[in-house]
Design an enzyme around this catalytic site. Structure first.
Site, PDB file in Angstrom:
ATOM      1  N   VAL A 107       5.121 -13.139 -10.600  1.00  9.66           N
ATOM      2  CA  VAL A 107       4.444 -13.113 -11.906  1.00  9.66           C
ATOM      3  C   VAL A 107       4.992 -14.030 -12.534  1.00  9.66           C
ATOM      4  O   VAL A 107       4.594 -14.998 -13.592  1.00  9.66           O
ATOM      5  CB  VAL A 107       4.046 -11.719 -12.463  1.00  9.66           C
ATOM      6  CG1 VAL A 107       5.583 -11.335 -13.077  1.00  9.66           C
ATOM      7  CG2 VAL A 107       3.017 -11.963 -13.625  1.00  9.66           C
ATOM      8  N   GLU A 165       0.965  -3.798 -13.981  1.00  5.99           N
ATOM      9  CA  GLU A 165       2.189  -2.629 -13.710  1.00  5.99           C
ATOM     10  C   GLU A 165       3.065  -2.826 -13.138  1.00  5.99           C
ATOM     11  O   GLU A 165       3.033  -3.522 -11.845  1.00  5.99           O
ATOM     12  CB  GLU A 165       1.442  -1.195 -13.893  1.00  5.99           C
ATOM     13  CG  GLU A 165       0.301  -1.187 -12.757  1.00  5.99           C
ATOM     14  CD  GLU A 165       0.784  -1.700 -11.156  1.00  5.99           C
ATOM     15  OE1 GLU A 165       1.862  -1.482 -10.846  1.00  5.99           O
ATOM     16  OE2 GLU A 165      -0.108  -2.704 -10.390  1.00  5.99           O
ATOM     17  N   GLY A 307       0.873  -5.936  -7.288  1.00  9.52           N
ATOM     18  CA  GLY A 307       0.834  -5.362  -8.742  1.00  9.52           C
ATOM     19  C   GLY A 307       1.506  -6.515  -9.619  1.00  9.52           C
ATOM     20  O   GLY A 307       1.186  -7.825  -9.618  1.00  9.52           O
ATOM     21  N   GLU A 308       2.345  -5.895 -10.610  1.00 12.69           N
ATOM     22  CA  GLU A 308       2.921  -6.712 -11.520  1.00 12.69           C
ATOM     23  C   GLU A 308       2.151  -8.092 -12.198  1.00 12.69           C
ATOM     24  O   GLU A 308       2.648  -9.023 -12.818  1.00 12.69           O
ATOM     25  CB  GLU A 308       4.221  -7.298 -11.082  1.00 12.69           C
ATOM     26  CG  GLU A 308       4.017  -8.498  -9.832  1.00 12.69           C
ATOM     27  CD  GLU A 308       5.491  -9.158  -9.323  1.00 12.69           C
ATOM     28  OE1 GLU A 308       5.371 -10.155  -9.273  1.00 12.69           O
ATOM     29  OE2 GLU A 308       6.037  -8.206  -8.945  1.00 12.69           O
ATOM     30  N   ALA A 309       0.743  -7.686 -12.346  1.00 17.92           N
ATOM     31  CA  ALA A 309      -0.128  -8.447 -12.912  1.00 17.92           C
ATOM     32  C   ALA A 309      -0.359  -9.856 -12.444  1.00 17.92           C
ATOM     33  O   ALA A 309      -1.030 -10.990 -12.918  1.00 17.92           O
ATOM     34  CB  ALA A 309       0.375  -8.620 -14.561  1.00 17.92           C
TER      35      ALA A 309
END
EC number: 2.4.2.21
Length: 340
Positions: A107, A165, A307-309
Site C-alpha cells: 500500500v 484493514e 487487504g491493507e487498502a
C-alpha cells in the site's frame, strides 16, 4: 487506540445514520450534461462516466476533483485468533503496522504511485477483542468508541477516502458478520483468508457457524451484530464511512473484510453506502456474494486478496482517470468536432 475520542452510544450512532445527507442531484445533473457534450460517442468511456457522475454528486461539484486523497488502514487484533483460524500468528498485525510505518508494504507503493496520503490507525493491538466463540467481541462502549475513533479519519480538506484493514483473523470476523447479516450457511461466507486449507479451513467454518449461533438471540440489530462478531478495526471502518457520508466525501472500499464492516450500515439503511464504491473484487470467494447482497459492482478484478487498502488504492487511480477525462476533455463545440 492512540487517541481519546469522545464516547458515543449506539443510540447516538443510530440517530446519525438516520439523518444521512443525500447526493447533490444538481451537481449530478450538471456532470451528466457535460459528459454528453464531450468529444466521444455516448457511453464510450463505460464505467468511467458513471464514476465521474457519482463522484460529482457526492463532492457537490460538476467538475469534481481529487486534490487530497487519504488511504486509511485500520489495524486491530481479534481474540478469535486463538481458535486457529489463520495461517499466521497474531503478532504479524504489529509487524505489518511497523512495515506500513517504514514504507515497506504494497500500500505504501500504491499511495506513492497515486499521490495519496497514507494513515495507519492502530486499534489497541495489545488488547485484542474477546474470542467471540466464548463472549461478545466487544462491549457496547468499546464498539461505539471504536466507531468514534474511525470517524476521526475524515478531516476537513479530504476529497476522497480509501478504506482498508489489517488484522490477523479479521477474515473470520468478516465472514461471521456477513453470515449474521445476510443469512445462509457459514460455509457460504468463509474463505481461505491468509491461506488456510483442509482441516484448518473446516475449523474456520465451524468457528463462524458456532459463533453466529451462540449470539443469534442477542444480535437484535446490525450494530449488535458488529459488537458481537466484529473487531476494533472493523468498527472503526464503520465510523470512517459514517463520517465520510456526513462530510460528503466519496469513499473507495477495499476487499472482503472492509466490505463486511460497511455492510453493517447497509443493513441499517440500504442507501447508507451510496457514497461508496468498492475498489476491487477480492479473490476471497465470498466477496462476490457479499457485493451482490449490497448491490455493488467492483471497479477492478485483479485476483488480489492482500487487504491493507491495496485494492482501494489501485482503484483510486481509476477514479482519478475518470475525473481527468471528465474535466479535461474538450466538448464538441470547443473542439469544433461535429456531434452525432
Amino acid at each position: 487506540m492512540s487517541e481519546n475520542p469522545s464516547k458515543a452510544t449506539f443510540a447516538e450512532l443510530r440517530e446519525l445514520i438516520s439523518h444521512f445527507p443525500g447526493a447533490n442531484e444538481t451537481a449530478r445533473n450538471f456532470a451528466r450534461e457535460r459528459e454528453g457534450q464531450l468529444t466521444k460517442p455516448p457511453g464510450a468511456l463505460g464505467r468511467l462516466e458513471e464514476v465521474s457522475e457519482w463522484f460529482a454528486s457526492w463532492q457537490g461539484k460538476d467538475r469534481p476533483e481529487i486534490k487530497r486523497p487519504r488511504v486509511a488502514v485500520f489495524a486491530g487484533n481479534h481474540g478469535v485468533a486463538a481458535q486457529g483460524v489463520s495461517a499466521f500468528p497474531q503478532e504479524v498485525t504489529v509487524q505489518m503496522v511497523a512495515n506500513f510505518q517504514h514504507g515497506g508494504a504494497a500500500v505504501n507503493q500504491l499511495c506513492k504511485a497515486h499521490d495519496a496520503e497514507l494513515r495507519v490507525y492502530e486499534m489497541a493491538l495489545e488488547n485484542p477483542t474477546e474470542d467471540f466463540t466464548q463472549a461478545p467481541a466487544m462491549t457496547e462502549e468499546e464498539c461505539a468508541t471504536a466507531v468514534s475513533y474511525g470517524m476521526m479519519a475524515v478531516e476537513d480538506g479530504l476529497d476522497c477516502l480509501c478504506v482498508g484493514e489489517m488484522g490477523i483473523a479479521n477474515s473470520t470476523s468478516g465472514a461471521a458478520l456477513a453470515h449474521a447479516l445476510f443469512g445462509g450457511e457459514a460455509r457460504d461466507w468463509v474463505g481461505p483468508g491468509t491461506g488456510v486449507q483442509g482441516e484448518a479451513f473446516e475449523n474456520k467454518v465451524r468457528v463462524v457457524g458456532e459463533a453466529v449461533a451462540l449470539h443469534q438471540a442477542a444480535m437484535t440489530d446490525p450494530l449488535e451484530v458488529l459488537r458481537h462478531l466484529g473487531g476494533f478495526e472493523l468498527a472503526a471502518i464503520v465510523g470512517a464511512v459514517i463520517a465520510a457520508r456526513i462530510a460528503r466525501v466519496p469513499v473507495i472500499l477495499d476487499g472482503y473484510a472492509t466490505t463486511a464492516a460497511a455492510s453493517v450500515l447497509f443493513k441499517m439503511d440500504p442507501h447508507a453506502l451510496d457514497h461508496c464504491i468498492v475498489g476491487h473484487l477480492s479473490a476471497e470467494p465470498s466477496h462476490i456474494h457479499l457485493l451482490e447482497a449490497i448491490g455493488k459492482q467492483p471497479l477492478v478484478n485483479l485476483n488480489m486478496r492482500l487487504g491493507e487498502a491495496s485494492g482501494a488504492a489501485v482503484a483510486l487511480g481509476i477514479v482519478k482517470s475518470a475525473l481527468a477525462c471528465h474535466n479535461g476533455m474538450a466538448t464538441f463545440a470547443e473542439a469544433g468536432v461535429s456531434g452525432a
